[in-house]
Design an enzyme around this catalytic site. Structure first.
Site, mmCIF file in Angstrom:
data_model
loop_
_atom_site.group_PDB
_atom_site.id
_atom_site.type_symbol
_atom_site.label_atom_id
_atom_site.label_comp_id
_atom_site.label_asym_id
_atom_site.label_seq_id
_atom_site.Cartn_x
_atom_site.Cartn_y
_atom_site.Cartn_z
ATOM 1 N N ASN A 46 1.077 3.923 -3.099
ATOM 2 C CA ASN A 46 0.765 5.346 -2.942
ATOM 3 C C ASN A 46 1.837 6.213 -3.584
ATOM 4 O O ASN A 46 1.528 7.204 -4.247
ATOM 5 C CB ASN A 46 0.615 5.717 -1.462
ATOM 6 C CG ASN A 46 -0.782 5.486 -0.953
ATOM 7 O OD1 ASN A 46 -1.690 5.123 -1.691
ATOM 8 N ND2 ASN A 46 -0.963 5.708 0.333
ATOM 9 N N GLU A 49 0.820 -1.212 0.000
ATOM 10 C CA GLU A 49 0.000 0.000 0.000
ATOM 11 C C GLU A 49 0.854 1.262 0.000
ATOM 12 O O GLU A 49 0.576 2.211 -0.735
ATOM 13 C CB GLU A 49 -0.948 0.009 1.204
ATOM 14 C CG GLU A 49 -2.071 -0.977 1.099
ATOM 15 C CD GLU A 49 -2.990 -0.716 -0.085
ATOM 16 O OE1 GLU A 49 -3.224 0.458 -0.441
ATOM 17 O OE2 GLU A 49 -3.495 -1.690 -0.660
ATOM 18 N N ARG A 76 -9.611 4.566 -7.726
ATOM 19 C CA ARG A 76 -8.975 4.209 -6.458
ATOM 20 C C ARG A 76 -10.019 4.183 -5.360
ATOM 21 O O ARG A 76 -10.985 4.941 -5.395
ATOM 22 C CB ARG A 76 -7.885 5.224 -6.086
ATOM 23 C CG ARG A 76 -6.786 5.320 -7.106
ATOM 24 C CD ARG A 76 -5.770 4.233 -6.881
ATOM 25 N NE ARG A 76 -4.900 4.159 -8.045
ATOM 26 C CZ ARG A 76 -4.346 3.055 -8.453
ATOM 27 N NH1 ARG A 76 -4.541 1.944 -7.820
ATOM 28 N NH2 ARG A 76 -3.572 3.044 -9.500
#
Length: 151
Positions: free
Chosen positions: A53, A49, A112
């Protein structure tokens, strides 16, 4: 007092193929502490994650043929603690409180889900995020592994 027993640093281009590289390298590095399968899974998810990002958001202002860098520092501590710092020199986050809210995303609608920070928070024991607009973002995650069966 905790002491660092091992550490590593990585610097990689912020491209999608490096998400799996980071996940694999970091989980292999953490294997020295003999984590459970569940603990390694948590680390892999949180790293995935954080790196995603960086890839998706940090350098979105760059032309498609240019890539920024992802900087990663991993430390293993006595007492079975893992510290993972993932940072970029990208656009930064304008409103960190808003960005940390579940479902918030700067991506196009449906692109997203806005759950990255929530995932990082739920799969680690500590999450700290610092960001400066135009300077970049740093995510510091800590995972405390269960006591060693021998310890």
């Amino acid at each position: 007092m905790k002491r660092i027993i091992n550490e590593m640093k990585l610097r990689l281009p912020a491209i999608s193929t490096n998400e799996s590289v980071c996940r694999s390298v970091i989980s292999a590095f953490c294997a020295e502490l003999d984590p459970t399968a569940s603990e390694i899974g948590d680390i892999r998810l949180a790293v995935s994650e954080a790196v995603t990002n960086c890839i998706v958001h940090a350098y979105r202002h760059l032309p498609p043929d240019e890539h920024g860098l992802i900087y990663i520092s991993v430390r293993l501590y006595s007492g079975r603690e893992v510290s993972i710092e993932i940072s970029d020199n990208g656009c930064g986050i304008e409103d960190l409180d808003e960005a940390m809210r579940p479902m918030f995303t700067t991506g196009r609608e449906g692109e997203r889900c806005g759950m990255g920070f929530l995932v990082m928070e739920n799969f680690t024991d500590s999450l700290k995020v610092k960001s400066r607009v135009g300077k970049g973002t740093t995510v510091l995650m800590r995972k405390f592994l269960k006591p060693d069966a021998e310890g």
